[in-house]
Design a protein around this motif. Structure first.
Motif, PDB file in Angstrom:
ATOM      1  N   VAL A  90      -8.996  18.451  46.988  1.00  0.00           N
ATOM      2  CA  VAL A  90     -10.184  19.184  46.509  1.00  0.00           C
ATOM      3  C   VAL A  90     -10.460  18.633  44.890  1.00  0.00           C
ATOM      4  N   TYR A  91     -11.885  18.609  44.901  1.00  0.00           N
ATOM      5  CA  TYR A  91     -12.272  18.513  43.431  1.00  0.00           C
ATOM      6  C   TYR A  91     -12.967  19.590  42.788  1.00  0.00           C
ATOM      7  N   MET A  92     -12.247  20.389  41.924  1.00  0.00           N
ATOM      8  CA  MET A  92     -12.597  21.700  41.576  1.00  0.00           C
ATOM      9  C   MET A  92     -13.320  21.609  40.200  1.00  0.00           C
ATOM     10  N   VAL A  93     -14.230  22.097  40.134  1.00  0.00           N
ATOM     11  CA  VAL A  93     -15.351  22.020  38.966  1.00  0.00           C
ATOM     12  C   VAL A  93     -14.373  22.414  37.664  1.00  0.00           C
ATOM     13  N   LYS A  94     -14.468  21.442  36.674  1.00  0.00           N
ATOM     14  CA  LYS A  94     -13.484  21.638  35.587  1.00  0.00           C
ATOM     15  C   LYS A  94     -13.403  23.039  34.981  1.00  0.00           C
ATOM     16  N   CYS A  95     -14.385  23.802  34.804  1.00  0.00           N
ATOM     17  CA  CYS A  95     -14.419  24.894  33.929  1.00  0.00           C
ATOM     18  C   CYS A  95     -13.700  25.877  35.047  1.00  0.00           C
ATOM     19  N   SER A  96     -13.967  25.801  36.082  1.00  0.00           N
ATOM     20  CA  SER A  96     -13.143  26.716  37.255  1.00  0.00           C
ATOM     21  C   SER A  96     -11.764  26.470  37.076  1.00  0.00           C
ATOM     22  N   TYR A  97     -11.479  25.248  37.033  1.00  0.00           N
ATOM     23  CA  TYR A  97      -9.980  24.904  37.163  1.00  0.00           C
ATOM     24  C   TYR A  97      -9.175  25.207  36.025  1.00  0.00           C
ATOM     25  N   GLU A  98      -9.895  25.348  34.817  1.00  0.00           N
ATOM     26  CA  GLU A  98      -9.191  25.826  33.819  1.00  0.00           C
ATOM     27  C   GLU A  98      -9.174  27.445  33.520  1.00  0.00           C
ATOM     28  N   GLN A  99     -10.493  27.983  34.092  1.00  0.00           N
ATOM     29  CA  GLN A  99     -10.508  29.612  33.916  1.00  0.00           C
ATOM     30  C   GLN A  99      -9.883  30.288  35.091  1.00  0.00           C
ATOM     31  N   LYS A 100      -9.751  29.413  36.210  1.00  0.00           N
ATOM     32  CA  LYS A 100      -9.307  30.042  37.415  1.00  0.00           C
ATOM     33  C   LYS A 100      -7.778  29.479  38.041  1.00  0.00           C
ATOM     34  N   PRO A 101      -6.658  29.500  37.125  1.00  0.00           N
ATOM     35  CA  PRO A 101      -5.563  28.795  37.475  1.00  0.00           C
ATOM     36  C   PRO A 101      -4.926  29.448  38.626  1.00  0.00           C
TER      37      PRO A 101
END
Ligand SMILES: *Cc1c(COP(=O)(O)O)cnc(C)c1O
Length: 457
Positions: free
Chosen positions: A162-173
């Motif tokens: 899964v490639y997760m949009v970076k801001c979500s990756y950081e904001q939605k651990p």
């Protein structure tokens, strides 16, 4: 009255569950425009598509004429673990609003992934397994699709990247960790793993990513890896086909009590839940058997239907995917921060776009503070904590019910409650603290991004 009072929840038993998905395109006179090869500008062939997608899914994608596709038994067995989803009569909300309208909602948040996306994830994983693939790649924005896909892949023993949009990756651990619990590998996008990712990072150092960019990365990785294909959680015809389970169940449940909806409402990101919910009803409408008002609801910050243009466009930022004809804000459109991550896509399903262009669907948009006000009102009376995406549909349903209060009409309103909002509590927090802001793009901003649409005759 012909029936007992309608129960708070209408369920179907196992024998009443749909055994085939319904392909709305079979009943459309004006078919959705085909995907085009960005190199040749010719319709994509099955052969070209099968480099990217699983073979059976390509067949479903390109089939505009077969009305029903049998749901394989393995998928029906999986569905039984969390379906049928309940169709709820919102008695408490009706009471609170003091409306003569009768409100129903189809609740798709009753599974661990927390949304309707699992309905298509399990189908796509199944066909990948059937084809003997090792795994699949995908992108995820807010994380719902990645979560659903990781559950589906672990069920069938497939690798899931899964490639997760970076801001979500950081904001939605927490979303990220749910995916890893189901065995998926999660990479923040843009990443250094792909050519597209490296190019975007070189051009925009420090970017926090976008869905369009994560799509490009996932496609590149799938095409370049032996035994892998790419899967997508919305927008495509195949996804709308799988999501028709929502509408088929809804219709079967309403039919049990002879309830005929007047208005059907759904939120619209890429269009898959709305396309699925309305499928059998729109079929009747297209065949001239019945008429329904159908309303698509989108955020004012990403208004593809209400302010976009019906044109061929790229599906991704990296411009590696086929072109789709759709209502679009332009693939370079970056929506202002909005808490409904699942509604931030620049385009809209080509099937729904054609139906909208033909005047068969209405659309409206709301600013997010109005959406969260509806979410909170709903949570307090119906108990369910709704996803911000789903709350767009709640807003519209409440507004329609309030119109009925003025006119005294007892309309039947059905809306799709696509998921729960447990992972969106920062959004609720900013709403409660009065810090939530509304963003409405200017015409100039939209024009700027539409200027970059590809030229197609
Ligand atoms: C992804 C998502 C949506 C929007 O996607 P569609 O393809 O338009 O249905 C809506 N609600 C939830 C909860 C989602 O996760």
């Amino acid at each position: 009255m012909k029936h007992e009072p309608i129960p708070y929840k209408i369920y179907l038993n196992e024998n009443e569950m749909p055994k085939a998905w319904y392909n709305l395109r079979a009943d459309m006179k004006n078919k959705p425009a085909p995907l085009l090869n960005p190199g040749t500008m010719q319709p994509m062939t099955a052969e070209e598509l099968s480099g990217v997608f699983c073979e059976e899914l390509v067949r479903q994608e390109l089939d505009d004429s077969t009305p029903f596709f049998d749901i394989p038994e393995e998928i029906r067995d999986f569905y039984k673990m969390y379906r049928p989803s309940p169709l709820v009569r919102a008695y408490c909300l009706e009471e609170k609003l003091q409306t003569p309208a009768k409100i129903y909602y189809k609740f798709e948040g009753n599974n661990t992934s927390g949304s309707h996306k699992l309905n298509s994830a399990i189908a796509q994983a199944y066909y990948a397994k059937q084809q003997g693939l090792k795994g699949v790649t995908t992108e995820t924005g807010a994380g719902q699709w990645g979560t659903a896909l990781s559950m589906a892949c672990s069920y069938f023993g497939l690798d899931c990247k899964v490639y997760m949009v970076k801001c979500s990756y950081e904001q939605k651990p927490f979303r990220r960790e749910v995916m890893r619990t189901y065995g998926a590998s999660v990479t923040p996008s843009p990443s250094m793993e792909t050519e597209v990712g490296r190019r975007i990072l070189a051009e925009h150092p420090g970017t926090t990513g976008s869905l369009g960019c994560a799509i490009s990365e996932a496609v590149e990785m799938a095409v370049g890896s032996e035994g892998y294909r790419y899967v997508l959680g919305s927008v495509l015809n195949q996804v709308l086909l799988h999501q028709s389970i929502i509408g088929l169940e809804t219709k079967a449940a309403l039919d049990k009590y002879d309830v005929v909806p007047d208005i059907i409402i759904g939120c619209a990101g890429g269009g898959s839940n709305l396309g699925g919910l309305i499928a059998p009803f729109m079929g009747e409408k297209l065949r001239g058997e019945k008429d329904y008002r159908i309303i698509a609801v989108e955020p004012s910050s990403c208004p593809s239907f209400t302010r976009g243009k019906y044109a061929y466009d790229f599906c991704d930022t990296g411009m590696v995917c086929p072109l789709a004809k759709m209502y679009t804000l332009g693939s370079s459109y970056i929506p202002a921060p909005n808490h409904a991550g699942g509604l931030r896509y620049h385009g809209m399903s080509s099937t729904l776009s054609q139906l909208y262009d033909d005047g068969l669907i209405e659309a409206r948009s709301y600013v997010q503070t109005d959406v969260f006000a509806a979410a909170e009102q709903f949570a307090r009376v119906e108990g369910i904590l709704p996803a911000p995406e789903s709350s767009h549909a709640i807003r519209a349903a409440i507004d329609e019910a309030m119109k009925c209060k003025e006119t005294g009409e007892e309309k039947n309103i059905v809306f799709g409650l696509t998921g729960t909002g447990y992972f969106d509590m920062y959004a609720y927090e900013s709403f409660h603290d009065g810090k939530m802001q509304n963003y409405i793009p200017t015409d100039a901003e939209i024009q700027e991004s539409l200027k970059k649409l590809p030229k197609v005759d």
